[in-house]
Motif scaffolding. Structure first.
Motif: not given
Length: 276
Positions: A126-136, A227-234
């Motif tokens: 996750l740290r290696a990604a530019g803009r990491p996100v976890v959706v739980n 899941v549309r909101p999740i897509i937005g968070f990602v």
């Protein structure tokens, strides 16, 4: 190319997300228990886009097993350089207490311990990604005092409601650990705005089965809509912790000692589920 990891990715909302991100051109790791369901998902996603097959991987795992969760972490760390989004959507609802072959309460492992192992074990990716996100997908809003630190696996006085509230609160506190370990991480505790039409996998009582069968078709959302909101968070992650029901932002539940409680959870997992 982004790497998206989705647990529970062969059914319901997880499958909807996997199809979406494959069609969007991302690399998607689908974690589940049914290869046949993954093959059907991939056939739908690859319709008109043969490249989807090369960008999809199925990783078989039973996330009610701590050993399987750790094996999955090692696999991902070996084969991927970064994880841009980790979506924790695996679900198997049990109304009664169930002990796994590893000797632990199944719902506690599936809905919290496996998530802890994945989030902490994949921190480097996750740290290696530019803009990491976890959706739980642990519905936010449980009471701050919902966790029984003296009996995390609820060996005494187990109820579905108590188990559910404890898991939800634990996953909110997991965000404290996650954002500390991965600076700039967006950690979203999320629940759907209303009922979602799905297979409701689990060991359900007659009442819950009947309610799901009747209400799902009448008032339930389609997984693709839910899941549309999740897509937005990602797609547009906002660093830090947040909580949502559907697209509606909620205040975070704040306890009197969240940092200490998060540390207590981490210590409990490391002690109760030692590696190897």
């Amino acid at each position: 190319m982004r790497t998206i990891v989705v647990t529970g990715g062969t059914d319901g909302m997880g499958a909807a997300l996997a199809r979406h991100f494959l069609k969007a051109g991302d690399r998607v790791v689908v974690i589940g228990r049914s290869r046949a369901k993954f093959d059907a998902l991939l056939a739908a996603a690859a319709d008109g886009d043969p490249s989807a097959t090369a960008r999809a991987e199925f990783a078989a795992a039973d996330l009610s097993s701590a050993a399987d969760s750790r094996r999955l972490v090692k696999h991902l760390r070996t084969h991927y350089e970064h994880v841009d989004a980790l979506v924790l959507a695996a679900s198997f609802i049990r109304q009664r207490r169930h002990v796994t072959s590893e000797g632990h309460e199944a719902s506690w492992v599936l809905f919290f311990v496996s998530k802890y192992l994945l989030v902490t074990g994949l921190a480097g990716l996750l740290r290696a990604a530019g803009r990491p996100v976890v959706v739980n997908t642990a519905v936010p809003g449980a009471r701050a005092d919902a966790i029984d630190f003296g009996d995390l696996e609820l060996t005494r006085g187990y109820t579905f409601a108590k188990s559910n509230a404890q898991q939800r609160r634990a996953n909110e506190l997991l965000g404290v650990l996650a954002t500390r370990g991965v600076p700039g991480l967006a950690y979203v505790t999320w629940g759907p705005a209303r009922l979602v039409r799905s297979g409701f996998a689990g060991d359900l009582g007659k009442g819950m089965k009947t309610a799901a069968a009747v209400l799902g078709p009448l008032v339930g959302q389609r997984p693709d809509d839910a899941v549309r909101p999740i897509i937005g968070f990602v797609d547009a992650p906002s660093p830090g912790r947040s909580a949502y029901r559907g697209a509606r932002k909620l205040p975070l539940t704040v306890g009197t000692d969240d940092e200490r409680d998060a540390a207590r959870l981490a210590e409990a997992v490391e002690n109760d589920f030692p590696d190897g």
